[in-house]
Design a protein around this motif. Structure first.
Motif, PDB file in Angstrom:
ATOM      1  N   LYS A 269       0.749  -1.041  -0.078  1.00  0.00           N
ATOM      2  CA  LYS A 269       0.038  -0.043  -0.026  1.00  0.00           C
ATOM      3  C   LYS A 269       0.958   1.364   0.133  1.00  0.00           C
ATOM      4  CE  LYS A 269      -3.952   0.260   2.289  1.00  0.00           C
ATOM      5  NZ  LYS A 269      -5.029   0.443   3.344  1.00  0.00           N
ATOM      6  N   ASP A 270       0.921   1.940  -1.047  1.00  0.00           N
ATOM      7  CA  ASP A 270       1.616   3.427  -1.166  1.00  0.00           C
ATOM      8  C   ASP A 270       0.975   4.498  -0.543  1.00  0.00           C
ATOM      9  OD1 ASP A 270      -0.429   4.159  -3.056  1.00  0.00           O
ATOM     10  OD2 ASP A 270       0.878   3.169  -4.747  1.00  0.00           O
ATOM     11  N   LEU A 271       1.401   5.671  -0.607  1.00  0.00           N
ATOM     12  CA  LEU A 271       0.870   6.724   0.134  1.00  0.00           C
ATOM     13  C   LEU A 271      -0.416   7.166  -0.691  1.00  0.00           C
ATOM     14  CD1 LEU A 271       3.898   8.858   0.978  1.00  0.00           C
ATOM     15  CD2 LEU A 271       2.974   7.073   2.201  1.00  0.00           C
ATOM     16  N   LEU A 272      -0.455   6.949  -1.835  1.00  0.00           N
ATOM     17  CA  LEU A 272      -1.696   7.412  -2.685  1.00  0.00           C
ATOM     18  C   LEU A 272      -2.848   6.597  -2.273  1.00  0.00           C
ATOM     19  CD1 LEU A 272      -3.271   8.912  -5.014  1.00  0.00           C
ATOM     20  CD2 LEU A 272      -2.066   7.176  -6.507  1.00  0.00           C
ATOM     21  N   ASN A 273      -2.576   5.162  -1.947  1.00  0.00           N
ATOM     22  CA  ASN A 273      -3.727   4.465  -1.405  1.00  0.00           C
ATOM     23  C   ASN A 273      -4.264   4.929  -0.113  1.00  0.00           C
ATOM     24  OD1 ASN A 273      -4.594   2.124  -3.256  1.00  0.00           O
ATOM     25  ND2 ASN A 273      -2.199   1.463  -2.965  1.00  0.00           N
ATOM     26  N   ILE A 274      -3.305   5.327   0.748  1.00  0.00           N
ATOM     27  CA  ILE A 274      -3.512   5.802   2.124  1.00  0.00           C
ATOM     28  C   ILE A 274      -4.399   7.115   1.888  1.00  0.00           C
ATOM     29  CG2 ILE A 274      -2.675   6.799   4.165  1.00  0.00           C
ATOM     30  CD1 ILE A 274      -0.329   5.128   3.876  1.00  0.00           C
ATOM     31  N   LEU A 275      -4.067   7.850   1.073  1.00  0.00           N
ATOM     32  CA  LEU A 275      -4.747   9.287   0.826  1.00  0.00           C
ATOM     33  C   LEU A 275      -6.189   8.738   0.193  1.00  0.00           C
ATOM     34  CD1 LEU A 275      -2.185  11.618  -0.835  1.00  0.00           C
ATOM     35  CD2 LEU A 275      -3.222  11.791   1.197  1.00  0.00           C
ATOM     36  N   LEU A 276      -6.325   7.751  -0.516  1.00  0.00           N
ATOM     37  CA  LEU A 276      -7.490   7.313  -1.254  1.00  0.00           C
ATOM     38  C   LEU A 276      -8.477   6.851   0.087  1.00  0.00           C
ATOM     39  CD1 LEU A 276      -6.571   5.538  -4.485  1.00  0.00           C
ATOM     40  CD2 LEU A 276      -7.776   7.609  -3.949  1.00  0.00           C
ATOM     41  N   ASP A 277      -7.789   6.179   1.084  1.00  0.00           N
ATOM     42  CA  ASP A 277      -8.488   5.573   2.284  1.00  0.00           C
ATOM     43  C   ASP A 277      -9.183   6.648   3.018  1.00  0.00           C
ATOM     44  OD1 ASP A 277      -7.970   3.079   1.649  1.00  0.00           O
ATOM     45  OD2 ASP A 277      -6.341   2.884   2.989  1.00  0.00           O
ATOM     46  N   VAL A 278      -8.160   7.848   3.411  1.00  0.00           N
ATOM     47  CA  VAL A 278      -8.753   9.123   3.902  1.00  0.00           C
ATOM     48  C   VAL A 278      -9.771   9.672   3.284  1.00  0.00           C
ATOM     49  CG1 VAL A 278      -7.995  11.311   4.788  1.00  0.00           C
ATOM     50  CG2 VAL A 278      -6.687   9.243   4.956  1.00  0.00           C
ATOM     51  N   SER A 279      -9.643   9.782   1.907  1.00  0.00           N
ATOM     52  CA  SER A 279     -10.970  10.390   1.144  1.00  0.00           C
ATOM     53  C   SER A 279     -12.393   9.863   1.205  1.00  0.00           C
ATOM     54  CB  SER A 279     -10.491  10.717  -0.380  1.00  0.00           C
ATOM     55  OG  SER A 279     -10.577   9.309  -0.928  1.00  0.00           O
ATOM     56  N   GLU A 280     -12.048   8.464   1.461  1.00  0.00           N
ATOM     57  CA  GLU A 280     -13.333   7.577   1.673  1.00  0.00           C
ATOM     58  C   GLU A 280     -13.893   7.471   3.121  1.00  0.00           C
ATOM     59  OE1 GLU A 280     -12.079   3.882  -0.157  1.00  0.00           O
ATOM     60  OE2 GLU A 280     -11.876   4.812  -2.231  1.00  0.00           O
ATOM     61  N   ASP A 281     -13.148   7.875   4.076  1.00  0.00           N
ATOM     62  CA  ASP A 281     -13.466   7.842   5.574  1.00  0.00           C
ATOM     63  C   ASP A 281     -14.420   8.961   5.811  1.00  0.00           C
ATOM     64  OD1 ASP A 281     -13.585   7.521   8.311  1.00  0.00           O
ATOM     65  OD2 ASP A 281     -11.380   7.348   8.541  1.00  0.00           O
ATOM     66  N   GLU A 282     -15.598   8.408   6.275  1.00  0.00           N
ATOM     67  CA  GLU A 282     -16.894   9.430   6.570  1.00  0.00           C
ATOM     68  C   GLU A 282     -16.551  10.112   8.031  1.00  0.00           C
ATOM     69  OE1 GLU A 282     -18.673  10.571   4.267  1.00  0.00           O
ATOM     70  OE2 GLU A 282     -18.369   8.838   2.780  1.00  0.00           O
ATOM     71  N   THR A 283     -15.733   9.503   8.643  1.00  0.00           N
ATOM     72  CA  THR A 283     -15.581  10.015  10.023  1.00  0.00           C
ATOM     73  C   THR A 283     -14.610  11.339  10.070  1.00  0.00           C
ATOM     74  OG1 THR A 283     -13.698   8.289  10.337  1.00  0.00           O
ATOM     75  CG2 THR A 283     -16.133   7.902  10.815  1.00  0.00           C
ATOM     76  N   MET A 284     -13.676  11.290   8.951  1.00  0.00           N
ATOM     77  CA  MET A 284     -12.843  12.524   8.906  1.00  0.00           C
ATOM     78  C   MET A 284     -13.590  13.878   9.067  1.00  0.00           C
ATOM     79  SD  MET A 284      -9.731  11.376   8.692  1.00  0.00           S
ATOM     80  CE  MET A 284      -8.815   9.783   8.709  1.00  0.00           C
ATOM     81  N   GLU A 285     -12.971  14.676   9.666  1.00  0.00           N
ATOM     82  CA  GLU A 285     -13.489  16.230  10.063  1.00  0.00           C
ATOM     83  C   GLU A 285     -13.387  17.032   8.523  1.00  0.00           C
ATOM     84  OE1 GLU A 285      -9.264  16.356  11.963  1.00  0.00           O
ATOM     85  OE2 GLU A 285     -10.659  14.943  11.636  1.00  0.00           O
ATOM     86  N   ILE A 286     -12.640  16.546   7.550  1.00  0.00           N
ATOM     87  CA  ILE A 286     -12.487  17.361   6.374  1.00  0.00           C
ATOM     88  C   ILE A 286     -12.470  16.193   5.482  1.00  0.00           C
ATOM     89  CG2 ILE A 286     -10.995  18.650   4.933  1.00  0.00           C
ATOM     90  CD1 ILE A 286     -10.105  20.345   7.159  1.00  0.00           C
ATOM     91  N   LYS A 287     -13.340  16.614   4.501  1.00  0.00           N
ATOM     92  CA  LYS A 287     -13.202  15.501   3.240  1.00  0.00           C
ATOM     93  C   LYS A 287     -12.396  15.743   2.180  1.00  0.00           C
ATOM     94  CE  LYS A 287     -15.590  12.511   0.435  1.00  0.00           C
ATOM     95  NZ  LYS A 287     -15.494  11.034   0.795  1.00  0.00           N
ATOM     96  N   LEU A 288     -11.408  14.969   2.036  1.00  0.00           N
ATOM     97  CA  LEU A 288     -10.494  15.034   0.909  1.00  0.00           C
ATOM     98  C   LEU A 288     -11.153  14.899  -0.493  1.00  0.00           C
ATOM     99  CD1 LEU A 288      -7.043  13.425   1.886  1.00  0.00           C
ATOM    100  CD2 LEU A 288      -7.778  15.834   2.055  1.00  0.00           C
ATOM    101  N   THR A 289     -10.761  15.961  -1.398  1.00  0.00           N
ATOM    102  CA  THR A 289     -11.329  15.665  -2.834  1.00  0.00           C
ATOM    103  C   THR A 289     -10.200  15.159  -3.878  1.00  0.00           C
ATOM    104  OG1 THR A 289     -10.846  17.927  -3.455  1.00  0.00           O
ATOM    105  CG2 THR A 289     -12.927  17.679  -2.326  1.00  0.00           C
ATOM    106  N   ARG A 290     -10.678  14.735  -4.901  1.00  0.00           N
ATOM    107  CA  ARG A 290      -9.626  14.574  -5.781  1.00  0.00           C
ATOM    108  C   ARG A 290      -8.642  15.532  -6.133  1.00  0.00           C
ATOM    109  NH1 ARG A 290     -11.340   9.694  -7.993  1.00  0.00           N
ATOM    110  NH2 ARG A 290      -9.619   9.760  -9.698  1.00  0.00           N
ATOM    111  N   GLU A 291      -9.120  17.049  -5.997  1.00  0.00           N
ATOM    112  CA  GLU A 291      -8.024  17.855  -6.326  1.00  0.00           C
ATOM    113  C   GLU A 291      -7.187  17.963  -5.030  1.00  0.00           C
ATOM    114  OE1 GLU A 291      -9.953  21.507  -7.021  1.00  0.00           O
ATOM    115  OE2 GLU A 291     -10.331  20.991  -9.321  1.00  0.00           O
ATOM    116  N   ASN A 292      -7.697  17.722  -3.915  1.00  0.00           N
ATOM    117  CA  ASN A 292      -6.662  17.871  -2.746  1.00  0.00           C
ATOM    118  C   ASN A 292      -5.503  16.848  -3.003  1.00  0.00           C
ATOM    119  OD1 ASN A 292      -9.522  18.352  -0.842  1.00  0.00           O
ATOM    120  ND2 ASN A 292      -7.908  19.912  -1.059  1.00  0.00           N
TER     121      ASN A 292
END
Length: 344
Positions: A269-292
Motif C-alpha cells: 500500500k503506497d501513500l496514494l492508497n492511504i490518501l484514497l482511504d482518507v478520502s473515503e473515510d466518512e468520519t474525517m472532519e475534512i473531506k479530501l477531494t480528488r483535487e486535494n
C-alpha cells in the motif's frame, strides 16, 4: 524640437511624481513607524537593487538601513531582516504572523488553488493535513511497511554502480543519488519509478522539471500591478498546458489504484492508497477531494526533484515536512534505511 520638448516635459513630470510619491511614503512611514526604506522607483519599486545576487544586495542595504528595512518588489511590500536576533523575532516570537509561505500565480494555479500541503494557508485544512502526514503517511508503521521499496532501490543503485565499475565507466555520484532518492519517493508515493524508460515515467519526470522551472521564474504580473491581468510572458498558456497534462497523468494513476482497490488485489500500500482511504473515510472532519489528493501528489513529487539541476534533494534536510510551520525545508525523508540487505 517639438519632440525634445515633449520628452523633456515627460521627464520633468516623472521627477516631480517620483518626489511626491517618495514624500508621501516618507510621511506615512513616520506615522506608522515602519522600517526605513531605500529610494524606490515608480512601478518597479526596488527591483533594480536586487540584481545580480539578491542576498548580497540585501547585505549592502542592511549596512546602510540597519538589520530591518522595507523594500517594494514592484508593488509588493516586503520586510527584510538581516540579523539572527531579528530573524528570531519574526520566526519565533511573532511566528503566527508569518506562518504562510509566499505564493505566486503559478503555485496557486498548479496546486488547484493552494489545495496542497506546503502552500496551503495556515488554518484548519493545513492542520488536518499535517495530522494525516504525521499519523498516517509518514509515521513509523508506514515507513516500515515501505522498507522493501527503499531496500530494492538501494540494491538497484549499488548494482548499477557495480556494473559501471566493472567496465571502468565514470559515475556522477550526485546525480545517481538524486535519481535513487527520487525513485524511492515516487515508488513510496504511487508505486511508479520516475527514472524508467516507459512513457508514463518519462512524462512525469518531464512535468516535474517543467513545474520546477516555471514556478521559479520571475513573473511580472505577480509583482507589477500594471501587468496583473496581462500575460505578456506567456505564463498563463504554459501553466494551463502543464496542469492539463499533470491532471491527465495523475487521474490515470488514481483510476488504476481505484480499480486495484475494487479488485482487492494484494500488494504494497503506497501513500496514494492511504490518501484514497482518507478520502473515503466518512468520519474525517475534512473531506479530501480528488483535487486535494492531486495537489498533494504534486507537492511531494515537486519537492522530490527530478533529473537535472533545476531542483535536487538535500540529503540533510531530514523530516522537514513534519516540522513546525516556520521551518522552510520540506521533503519526504529517505530515512530508516538500516539494516540494508545487499544482494548484488
Amino acid at each position: 524640437m517639438a519632440d525634445f520638448q515633449g520628452y523633456f516635459f515627460l521627464f520633468v513630470l516623472w521627477i516631480i511624481s517620483t518626489i511626491l510619491i517618495r514624500k508621501f511614503f516618507n510621511s506615512n512611514s513616520a506615522k506608522r513607524n515602519i522600517p526605513p526604506s531605500p529610494f524606490a522607483l515608480p512601478i518597479i519599486g526596488h527591483l533594480h537593487l536586487l540584481a545580480p545576487i539578491p542576498h548580497q544586495a540585501f547585505h549592502k542595504l542592511s549596512l546602510r538601513y540597519g538589520p530591518v528595512f522595507r523594500i517594494l518588489l514592484g508593488s509588493v511590500p516586503c520586510v527584510v531582516t538581516c540579523s539572527p536576533e531579528m530573524a528570531k523575532e519574526f520566526l519565533k516570537t511573532y511566528e503566527n504572523a508569518y506562518l504562510d509561505r509566499p505564493q505566486n500565480s503559478a503555485v496557486v494555479y498548479l496546486t488547484y488553488g493552494s489545495k496542497d500541503f506546503s502552500f496551503a494557508p495556515y488554518g484548519s485544512y493545513w492542520k488536518f493535513m499535517k495530522k494525516i502526514v504525521m499519523s498516517k503517511l509518514l509515521n513509523g508503521t508506514t515507513l516500515d511497511l515501505l522498507l522493501p521499496v527503499r531496500h530494492d532501490e538501494i540494491n538497484r543503485f549499488i548494482k548499477s554502480l557495480s556494473q559501471k565499475a566493472k567496465v571502468g565507466k565514470a559515475v556522477e555520484l550526485e546525480g545517481e543519488l538524486v535519481r535513487m532518492s527520487n525513485n524511492v519517493i515516487s515508488r513510496m508515493l504511487m508505486s511508479e519509478r520516475c527514472s524508467e524508460d516507459d512513457n508514463e515515467a518519462g512524462e512525469m519526470r518531464k512535468l516535474v522539471t517543467e513545474i520546477a522551472e516555471i514556478t521559479g521564474k520571475f513573473n511580472l504580473s505577480d509583482y507589477i500591478w500594471i501587468f496583473k491581468n496581462l500575460d505578456i510572458q506567456g505564463f498563463g498558456k504554459r501553466l494551463k498546458d502543464i496542469r492539463r497534462r499533470f491532471d491527465s497523468l495523475i487521474e490515470g494513476i488514481m483510476k488504476e489504484h481505484e480499480e486495484a482497490r475494487k479488485q482487492k488485489s494484494g500488494g504494497l500500500k503506497d501513500l496514494l492508497n492511504i490518501l484514497l482511504d482518507v478520502s473515503e473515510d466518512e468520519t474525517m472532519e475534512i473531506k479530501l477531494t480528488r483535487e486535494n489528493i492531486k495537489a498533494f501528489i504534486l507537492c511531494f513529487e515537486w519537492k522530490a526533484g527530478k533529473d537535472g539541476n533545476l531542483t535536487t534533494v538535500d540529503m540533510e534536510e531530514g523530516v522537514g515536512i513534519t516540522l513546525p510551520r516556520a521551518n522552510p525545508l520540506v521533503c519526504i525523508p529517505v530515512a530508516r534505511l538500516d539494516p540494508i540487505p545487499l544482494s548484488i
